[in-house]
Design a protein around this motif. Structure first.
Motif, PDB file in Angstrom:
ATOM      1  N   PRO A  84      42.394   2.836  53.435  1.00 53.99           N
ATOM      2  CA  PRO A  84      41.428   3.879  53.802  1.00 53.99           C
ATOM      3  C   PRO A  84      42.077   4.998  54.604  1.00 53.99           C
ATOM      4  O   PRO A  84      43.027   4.780  55.354  1.00 53.99           O
ATOM      5  CB  PRO A  84      40.400   3.121  54.660  1.00 53.99           C
TER       6      PRO A  84
ATOM      7  N   TYR B 145      36.635   8.418  46.512  1.00 50.13           N
ATOM      8  CA  TYR B 145      37.074   7.527  47.584  1.00 50.13           C
ATOM      9  C   TYR B 145      35.891   6.931  48.348  1.00 50.13           C
ATOM     10  O   TYR B 145      36.052   5.941  49.061  1.00 50.13           O
ATOM     11  CB  TYR B 145      37.984   8.279  48.553  1.00 50.13           C
ATOM     12  N   ARG B 146      34.713   7.531  48.205  1.00 49.99           N
ATOM     13  CA  ARG B 146      33.536   7.040  48.903  1.00 49.99           C
ATOM     14  C   ARG B 146      32.708   6.088  48.054  1.00 49.99           C
ATOM     15  O   ARG B 146      31.743   5.511  48.545  1.00 49.99           O
ATOM     16  CB  ARG B 146      32.674   8.227  49.359  1.00 49.99           C
TER      17      ARG B 146
ATOM     18  N   LYS C  17      36.005   2.011  48.041  1.00 47.14           N
ATOM     19  CA  LYS C  17      36.163   1.816  49.481  1.00 47.14           C
ATOM     20  C   LYS C  17      36.395   0.352  49.812  1.00 47.14           C
ATOM     21  O   LYS C  17      37.234   0.005  50.660  1.00 47.14           O
ATOM     22  CB  LYS C  17      34.923   2.327  50.216  1.00 47.14           C
TER      23      LYS C  17
ATOM     24  N   HIS D  25      40.037  -0.538  49.033  1.00 47.29           N
ATOM     25  CA  HIS D  25      40.981   0.029  49.989  1.00 47.29           C
ATOM     26  C   HIS D  25      40.912  -0.699  51.333  1.00 47.29           C
ATOM     27  O   HIS D  25      41.940  -0.929  51.970  1.00 47.29           O
ATOM     28  CB  HIS D  25      40.705   1.520  50.174  1.00 47.29           C
ATOM     29  N   GLU D  26      39.709  -1.060  51.753  1.00 48.05           N
ATOM     30  CA  GLU D  26      39.576  -1.797  53.007  1.00 48.05           C
ATOM     31  C   GLU D  26      40.136  -3.209  52.877  1.00 48.05           C
ATOM     32  O   GLU D  26      40.686  -3.752  53.839  1.00 48.05           O
ATOM     33  CB  GLU D  26      38.121  -1.819  53.462  1.00 48.05           C
TER      34      GLU D  26
END
Length: 262
Positions: A43, A75-76, A81, A84-85
């Motif tokens: 992120p 990316y949202r 998300k 990525h997290e």
């Protein structure tokens, strides 16, 4: 377009189930896929995991966080998300395990001779993480790794004394350490409002191949993403110009405070 359809557009994006670690670490966004470059993503900037734990993957970010492309658009998406997290959580919870997993994944035949962009979002947020990446790079000397980074101080202290031969980087302007960068001796990149502005400034665009940021002539320019509210904030400035304005305002505030003793 459904969340499932969006996920299918990102090769290597396999969402972890429940609290499992990600099955695939590397993926390809739309632009990098065109040039067959793979990327590792965490992120961007600061955030909070579902359990309330906070993180900051870009400790040297400056004005760039106000118009960061990795804080908008795809990316949202919830699935992106989450992936990525999960990547970041793996690093934070088990850096040694992540390092071994990354080395193993890069050994797959499909990565032979490829280029890997480290951080489509995020940055080298700690010494330990930076050193782990350097070991990964040395474990695969036939691959090429590159990045944009604002971690100028960390790189000079950890990377520059003994960089992996297959690691290429570019200092990205718009961060807290802009004043420490020397465009005459170091490879730098700046974000411009338009491609025309890059040409007018005598800089060199990386449009068409992201690797030009580390392989082409320097200094390197890239045009800002066409996101309306970001364009409004940028207000025709380069990232470096906006950062210089902020640095000057901060210095003025400090001077006033010192003068008054407040």
């Amino acid at each position: 377009m459904s969340e499932e359809s969006r996920q299918e557009q990102i090769p290597g994006l396999l969402i972890p189930q429940d609290d499992d670690r990600p099955v695939y670490l590397l993926s390809q966004n739309g632009q990098l896929r065109k040039i067959d470059v793979w990327n590792w993503t965490i992120p961007a900037w600061a955030g909070r995991f579902e359990d309330g734990t906070t993180y900051n993957t870009c400790p040297s970010a400056g004005i760039c966080h106000n118009v960061c492309y990795a804080l908008a658009g795809a990316y949202r998406f919830k699935n992106v998300k989450r992936k990525h997290e999960a990547n970041l959580r793996f690093v934070l919870d088990d850096l040694n395990g992540w390092e071994k997993a990354m080395i193993a994944e890069l050994g797959a035949r499909k990565f032979a001779g490829k280029w890997i962009r480290v951080h489509d979002a995020g940055d080298f947020f700690s010494d330990e993480y930076t050193l782990a990446w350097m070991r990964v790079m040395r474990a695969h000397p036939t691959l090429n790794f590159y990045c944009y980074t604002k971690e100028v101080v960390r790189f000079r202290r950890i990377v520059l004394p003994d960089p992996p031969a297959n690691f290429h980087w570019c200092f990205s302007l718009g961060g807290k350490h802009d004043a420490l960068i020397d465009p005459q001796t170091e490879r730098v990149a700046d974000v411009f409002p338009t491609e025309e502005a890059i040409t007018e400034a005598g800089w060199h665009s990386q449009l068409g191949d992201d690797r030009l940021a580390v392989l082409g002539p320097s200094p390197v320019g890239m045009s800002a993403n066409n996101i309306r509210h970001f364009t409004k904030r940028l207000d025709g400035r380069r990232f470096s110009e906006w950062q210089a304005e902020e640095d000057a305002r901060r210095a003025e505030r400090v001077a006033r405070r010192d003068a008054t003793g407040a």
